[in-house]
Scaffold this active site. Structure first.
Site, PDB file in Angstrom:
ATOM      1  N   LYS A   1       0.759  -0.719  -0.100  1.00  0.00           N
ATOM      2  CA  LYS A   1      -0.174  -0.021  -0.444  1.00  0.00           C
ATOM      3  C   LYS A   1       1.324   1.286   0.006  1.00  0.00           C
ATOM      4  O   LYS A   1       2.014   0.954   0.518  1.00  0.00           O
ATOM      5  CB  LYS A   1      -0.660   0.096   1.620  1.00  0.00           C
ATOM      6  CG  LYS A   1      -2.672   0.513   0.935  1.00  0.00           C
ATOM      7  CD  LYS A   1      -2.756  -0.147   0.148  1.00  0.00           C
ATOM      8  CE  LYS A   1      -4.444   0.429   0.086  1.00  0.00           C
ATOM      9  NZ  LYS A   1      -5.104  -0.647  -0.092  1.00  0.00           N
TER      10      LYS A   1
HETATM   11  P1  NAD Z   1     -13.148   7.261  -3.316  1.00  0.00           P
HETATM   12  O1  NAD Z   1     -12.342   8.527  -2.764  1.00  0.00           O
HETATM   13  O2  NAD Z   1     -13.948   7.390  -4.261  1.00  0.00           O
HETATM   14  O3  NAD Z   1     -14.873   7.495  -2.093  1.00  0.00           O
HETATM   15  C1  NAD Z   1     -14.482   7.823  -0.696  1.00  0.00           C
HETATM   16  C2  NAD Z   1     -16.422   7.968   0.114  1.00  0.00           C
HETATM   17  O4  NAD Z   1     -16.094   7.813   0.827  1.00  0.00           O
HETATM   18  C3  NAD Z   1     -16.411   9.497  -0.820  1.00  0.00           C
HETATM   19  O5  NAD Z   1     -17.694   9.365  -1.069  1.00  0.00           O
HETATM   20  C4  NAD Z   1     -16.069  10.030   1.126  1.00  0.00           C
HETATM   21  O6  NAD Z   1     -17.018  10.902   0.768  1.00  0.00           O
HETATM   22  C5  NAD Z   1     -16.994   8.917   1.636  1.00  0.00           C
HETATM   23  N1  NAD Z   1     -16.652   9.452   3.071  1.00  0.00           N
HETATM   24  C6  NAD Z   1     -15.024   9.921   3.344  1.00  0.00           C
HETATM   25  N2  NAD Z   1     -14.874   9.860   4.599  1.00  0.00           N
HETATM   26  C7  NAD Z   1     -16.190   9.358   4.935  1.00  0.00           C
HETATM   27  C8  NAD Z   1     -16.335   9.481   6.359  1.00  0.00           C
HETATM   28  N3  NAD Z   1     -16.336   9.740   7.232  1.00  0.00           N
HETATM   29  N4  NAD Z   1     -18.046   9.445   6.341  1.00  0.00           N
HETATM   30  C9  NAD Z   1     -18.477   8.741   5.362  1.00  0.00           C
HETATM   31  N5  NAD Z   1     -18.407   9.095   4.171  1.00  0.00           N
HETATM   32  C10 NAD Z   1     -17.032   9.742   4.195  1.00  0.00           C
HETATM   33  O7  NAD Z   1     -12.997   5.728  -2.417  1.00  0.00           O
HETATM   34  P2  NAD Z   1     -13.123   4.704  -2.878  1.00  0.00           P
HETATM   35  O8  NAD Z   1     -12.514   4.087  -3.962  1.00  0.00           O
HETATM   36  O9  NAD Z   1     -14.544   4.867  -3.162  1.00  0.00           O
HETATM   37  O10 NAD Z   1     -12.963   3.486  -1.653  1.00  0.00           O
HETATM   38  C11 NAD Z   1     -13.573   3.263  -0.362  1.00  0.00           C
HETATM   39  C12 NAD Z   1     -14.000   2.502  -0.095  1.00  0.00           C
HETATM   40  O11 NAD Z   1     -13.092   1.120  -0.579  1.00  0.00           O
HETATM   41  C13 NAD Z   1     -12.130   2.393   1.146  1.00  0.00           C
HETATM   42  O12 NAD Z   1     -12.137   2.101   2.258  1.00  0.00           O
HETATM   43  C14 NAD Z   1     -10.534   1.217   0.217  1.00  0.00           C
HETATM   44  O13 NAD Z   1      -9.650   1.589   0.990  1.00  0.00           O
HETATM   45  C15 NAD Z   1     -11.805   0.507   0.208  1.00  0.00           C
HETATM   46  N6  NAD Z   1     -11.498  -0.149  -1.006  1.00  0.00           N
HETATM   47  C16 NAD Z   1     -11.065   0.520  -2.157  1.00  0.00           C
HETATM   48  C17 NAD Z   1     -11.246  -0.198  -3.666  1.00  0.00           C
HETATM   49  C18 NAD Z   1     -10.910   0.362  -4.933  1.00  0.00           C
HETATM   50  O14 NAD Z   1     -10.999  -0.713  -5.933  1.00  0.00           O
HETATM   51  N7  NAD Z   1     -11.606   1.994  -4.889  1.00  0.00           N
HETATM   52  C19 NAD Z   1     -10.610  -1.432  -3.702  1.00  0.00           C
HETATM   53  C20 NAD Z   1     -11.616  -2.352  -2.200  1.00  0.00           C
HETATM   54  C21 NAD Z   1     -11.316  -0.992  -1.023  1.00  0.00           C
END
Ligand code: NAD
Length: 424
Positions: free
Chosen positions: A111
């Site tokens: 990461k």
């Molecule tokens: P992103 O940045 O596209 O979206 C994150 C979302 O969460 C946004 O809408 C943001 O406003 C919201 N957010 C942030 N803090 C918040 C809070 N305290 N309360 C409520 N909402 C909040 O990120 P993403 O890619 O959608 O990732 C989201 C989660 O999924 C993370 O934990 C990431 O590690 C995990 N993840 C993502 C992927 C991927 O392919 N993008 C893969 C595996 C895991």
């Protein structure tokens, strides 16, 4: 024994460590092997000097952690978020290792992260920061050593800058150094949607197993980014569920007869966040997770399900789309409630992203590209196998889904370490 100060001290790392110790106790792993399995192999901390548009030079702390190298190159996203710490990045790299092993990918976990709020930067500043991050990482990453991908706060454009910076250094295009790129530079069809799509597939499998009808189910989703929004759209439009709660970092909404998720998506496209969305009732963000629903999906940040709210959850299925949304203390409460709350643990639930990243890497290495149907079919086959393995292991061992998922992952990494032995 590890004779050093713990440079990773951080709540997320403490969580990854505590979870691992539970699994190590369950698997009765001897102490020396525990240390080797838990402690990251390599950690890189750098300072990025970046020209701001007004002429100032600002410094940003940035990291990359490579957890283990026993099964192939390491793989993991890069997060741009003001709260990024070395310990958090290390925790995320550890979770990636168990996730890759659970889904049978030939990777160790990695990461990266930069402590920055990307929304405070202009596009030109973001490009300079992204390129500088990759420049600093050149000695440590590569398609056969460590493959980079997106995470919170980074996107296809950032991946394209990373790929371009690494390629310029090599003197030719190396698409396989980065996944989550735009299709125009060697990205794969279906990567952007992969994590959310995987979440929808696994929620449908759980609904089916519990003999519930998707059309009669309600869902609540925290986070409306890449993962949360795709999952919300899939559950509403494909599975036919009623989405009664959504939120992002700025606002939370409830509507008992169902939120128009496409309208919410259009609002975010137009305004940058859910703030000001008028087609549902605004609620306090802390009330979102305890809404009564069939499916609850935390899809934002870690540590949101705690010992304070774990006994107040009123969902039948908890699908952990975010990484590490449930603290170990909350997990102990939920284990007591296992007949009420069916958990799809994070390393299974959000694994669709890394599985399709693996497909993207393969396609890049071979310069042979698949269409979206092939990508999605292969994704669902892998998720089906992993889901079935977790359910079977949990049932056979009388253990939680999380313990089962992690045990499968940890055992595979341990088997690789044992088979390779220790050099010299
Ligand atoms: P992103 O940045 O596209 O979206 C994150 C979302 O969460 C946004 O809408 C943001 O406003 C919201 N957010 C942030 N803090 C918040 C809070 N305290 N309360 C409520 N909402 C909040 O990120 P993403 O890619 O959608 O990732 C989201 C989660 O999924 C993370 O934990 C990431 O590690 C995990 N993840 C993502 C992927 C991927 O392919 N993008 C893969 C595996 C895991």
């Amino acid at each position: 024994m590890l004779h050093t100060m713990d440079i990773y001290a951080d709540p997320a790392y403490a969580m990854a460590k505590e979870q691992f110790q539970t699994i190590a106790d369950y698997l009765e792993i001897e102490d020396n092997m525990r240390q080797r399995l838990l402690h990251p192999k390599r950690a890189i901390a750098v300072t990025l000097p970046v020209h701001r548009d007004d002429g100032r030079v600002e410094l940003f702390s940035a990291y990359r952690v490579q957890h283990h190298l026993a099964m192939g190159p390491t793989k993991g996203g890069v997060r741009f978020h003001p709260g990024v710490t070395l310990g958090e990045v290390a925790a995320l790299s550890i979770w990636m290792s168990w996730k890759c092993a659970l889904t049978g990918l030939p990777y160790g976990g990695a990461k990266g992260g930069v402590a920055v709020d990307p929304r405070m930067l202009s596009v030109a500043e973001l490009e300079r920061l992204s390129r500088r991050y990759m420049q600093e990482m050149i000695p440590f990453v590569g398609p056969r050593t460590d493959i980079i991908g997106p995470d919170m706060g980074t996107n296809e454009q950032v991946m394209a800058w990373f790929m371009d910076t690494w390629s310029v250094h090599q003197g030719y295009s190396v698409p396989e150094i980065v996944t989550g790129k735009p299709v125009s530079v060697g990205g794969t069809a279906g990567r952007r949607e992969a994590t959310g799509r995987g979440v929808v597939f696994l929620v449908e499998r759980a609904v089916n197993l519990l003999k519930m009808e998707p059309q009669n189910c309600t869902a609540v989703i925290q986070g409306f980014g890449n993962v949360g929004a795709v999952a919300a759209l899939g559950l509403a439009l494909k599975s036919g569920m009623r989405i009664i709660g959504i939120s992002d970092a700025f606002a939370a909404f409830h509507r008992a007869d169902g939120i128009d998720v496409q309208a919410a998506e259009a609002h975010v496209k137009a305004h940058g966040s859910l703030k000001g969305f008028t087609e549902a009732d605004a609620i306090a963000p802390e009330d979102l997770l305890t809404l009564k629903c069939d499916v609850l999906i935390p899809a934002a940040v870690e540590g949101v399900i705690t010992e304070e709210n774990a006994d107040k959850l009123r969902c039948r299925i908890l699908a952990e789309a975010a990484n590490g949304p449930t603290t170990p203390a909350a997990d102990r409460i939920l284990e007591q409630r296992h007949s009420e709350v069916f958990i799809i643990p994070d390393i299974l639930c959000n694994s669709g992203g890394v599985v399709v990243s693996y497909f993207e890497w393969l396609q890049g290495l071979q310069s042979f590209f698949w269409n979206e149907t092939e990508v999605t079919d292969r994704l669902f086959r892998i998720l089906e196998q992993a889901f079935a393995a977790v359910i079977r292991r949990a049932k056979d061992g009388g253990i939680s889904h999380r313990t089962a998922a992690m045990a499968i992952g940890v055992e595979r990494v341990m088997a690789a370490k044992k088979a390779r032995g220790l050099f010299p």
